[in-house]
Write a protein that holds these residues in place. Structure first.
Motif, mmCIF file in Angstrom:
data_model
loop_
_atom_site.group_PDB
_atom_site.id
_atom_site.type_symbol
_atom_site.label_atom_id
_atom_site.label_comp_id
_atom_site.label_asym_id
_atom_site.label_seq_id
_atom_site.Cartn_x
_atom_site.Cartn_y
_atom_site.Cartn_z
ATOM 1 N N MET A 1 0.845 -1.186 0.000
ATOM 2 C CA MET A 1 0.000 0.000 0.000
ATOM 3 C C MET A 1 0.888 1.247 0.000
ATOM 4 N N ALA A 2 0.518 2.205 -0.821
ATOM 5 C CA ALA A 2 1.294 3.440 -0.941
ATOM 6 C C ALA A 2 1.208 4.268 0.338
ATOM 7 N N LYS A 3 2.297 4.929 0.645
ATOM 8 C CA LYS A 3 2.375 5.752 1.854
ATOM 9 C C LYS A 3 1.634 7.083 1.687
ATOM 10 N N PHE A 4 1.632 7.616 0.455
ATOM 11 C CA PHE A 4 0.981 8.882 0.164
ATOM 12 C C PHE A 4 -0.083 8.668 -0.905
ATOM 13 N N THR A 5 -1.049 9.585 -1.004
ATOM 14 C CA THR A 5 -2.146 9.457 -1.952
ATOM 15 C C THR A 5 -2.197 10.652 -2.901
ATOM 16 N N ILE A 6 -2.936 10.489 -3.997
ATOM 17 C CA ILE A 6 -3.127 11.565 -4.966
ATOM 18 C C ILE A 6 -3.720 12.782 -4.245
ATOM 19 N N SER A 7 -3.231 13.940 -4.559
ATOM 20 C CA SER A 7 -3.645 15.240 -4.014
ATOM 21 C C SER A 7 -3.124 15.507 -2.604
ATOM 22 N N GLN A 8 -2.402 14.554 -2.010
ATOM 23 C CA GLN A 8 -1.844 14.787 -0.677
ATOM 24 C C GLN A 8 -0.695 15.782 -0.766
ATOM 25 N N THR A 9 -0.583 16.656 0.219
ATOM 26 C CA THR A 9 0.493 17.639 0.275
ATOM 27 C C THR A 9 1.664 17.034 1.039
ATOM 28 N N VAL A 10 2.835 17.077 0.408
ATOM 29 C CA VAL A 10 4.040 16.495 1.005
ATOM 30 C C VAL A 10 5.213 17.457 0.852
ATOM 31 N N LYS A 11 6.210 17.248 1.687
ATOM 32 C CA LYS A 11 7.427 18.064 1.666
ATOM 33 C C LYS A 11 8.598 17.168 1.278
ATOM 34 N N VAL A 12 9.497 17.686 0.449
ATOM 35 C CA VAL A 12 10.704 16.954 0.069
ATOM 36 C C VAL A 12 11.723 17.107 1.202
ATOM 37 N N VAL A 13 12.084 16.000 1.851
ATOM 38 C CA VAL A 13 13.001 16.044 2.986
ATOM 39 C C VAL A 13 14.399 15.524 2.638
ATOM 40 N N ASP A 14 14.589 15.032 1.416
ATOM 41 C CA ASP A 14 15.892 14.536 0.981
ATOM 42 C C ASP A 14 16.848 15.719 0.808
ATOM 43 N N GLN A 15 17.869 15.783 1.660
ATOM 44 C CA GLN A 15 18.801 16.921 1.619
ATOM 45 C C GLN A 15 19.666 16.932 0.369
ATOM 46 N N ASN A 16 19.744 15.816 -0.355
ATOM 47 C CA ASN A 16 20.535 15.763 -1.587
ATOM 48 C C ASN A 16 19.718 16.152 -2.818
ATOM 49 N N SER A 17 18.430 16.369 -2.649
ATOM 50 C CA SER A 17 17.559 16.724 -3.768
ATOM 51 C C SER A 17 17.602 18.226 -4.025
ATOM 52 N N PRO A 18 17.596 18.633 -5.295
ATOM 53 C CA PRO A 18 17.507 20.067 -5.591
ATOM 54 C C PRO A 18 16.151 20.648 -5.186
ATOM 55 N N HIS A 19 15.190 19.782 -4.873
ATOM 56 C CA HIS A 19 13.855 20.219 -4.446
ATOM 57 C C HIS A 19 13.708 20.209 -2.926
ATOM 58 N N HIS A 20 14.804 20.024 -2.198
ATOM 59 C CA HIS A 20 14.768 19.947 -0.734
ATOM 60 C C HIS A 20 13.972 21.104 -0.135
ATOM 61 N N ASP A 21 13.094 20.774 0.801
ATOM 62 C CA ASP A 21 12.244 21.734 1.524
ATOM 63 C C ASP A 21 11.070 22.287 0.711
ATOM 64 N N LEU A 22 10.925 21.903 -0.547
ATOM 65 C CA LEU A 22 9.763 22.353 -1.306
ATOM 66 C C LEU A 22 8.545 21.524 -0.915
ATOM 67 N N VAL A 23 7.386 22.146 -0.937
ATOM 68 C CA VAL A 23 6.128 21.465 -0.634
ATOM 69 C C VAL A 23 5.356 21.344 -1.938
ATOM 70 N N GLY A 24 4.877 20.130 -2.203
ATOM 71 C CA GLY A 24 4.142 19.891 -3.434
ATOM 72 C C GLY A 24 2.950 18.991 -3.218
ATOM 73 N N SER A 25 2.215 18.772 -4.288
ATOM 74 C CA SER A 25 1.028 17.927 -4.271
ATOM 75 C C SER A 25 1.296 16.681 -5.105
ATOM 76 N N VAL A 26 0.918 15.509 -4.582
ATOM 77 C CA VAL A 26 1.104 14.253 -5.308
ATOM 78 C C VAL A 26 0.112 14.221 -6.464
#
Length: 67
Positions: A1-26
């Motif tokens: 079962m997926a941890k997140f669902t469509i339209s859920q708001t999540v934050k990128v917590v991977d410090q190696n990602s160029p999107h780190h700390d951005l909040v987006g919608s699945v």
């Protein structure tokens, strides 16, 4: 079962990602070997990215009191 669902708001917590700390919608959940990948959209622009579960954290909805 997926941890997140469509339209859920999540934050990128991977410090190696160029999107780190951005909040987006699945916008898409893709099952793959060993877990799921999630496509996110950041704001109204079509720009987004693909992330693994370990790169994301759920964001609580504003105004939620838990009562």
């Amino acid at each position: 079962m997926a941890k997140f669902t469509i339209s859920q708001t999540v934050k990128v917590v991977d410090q190696n990602s160029p999107h780190h700390d951005l909040v987006g919608s699945v916008i898409v959940v893709t099952p793959e070997k060993g877990g799921f990948f999630y496509w996110l959209r950041f704001g109204p622009s079509p720009d987004g990215g693909r992330f693994g579960e370990e790169q994301l954290q759920a964001i609580a909805h504003a105004g939620s009191t838990g009562q």
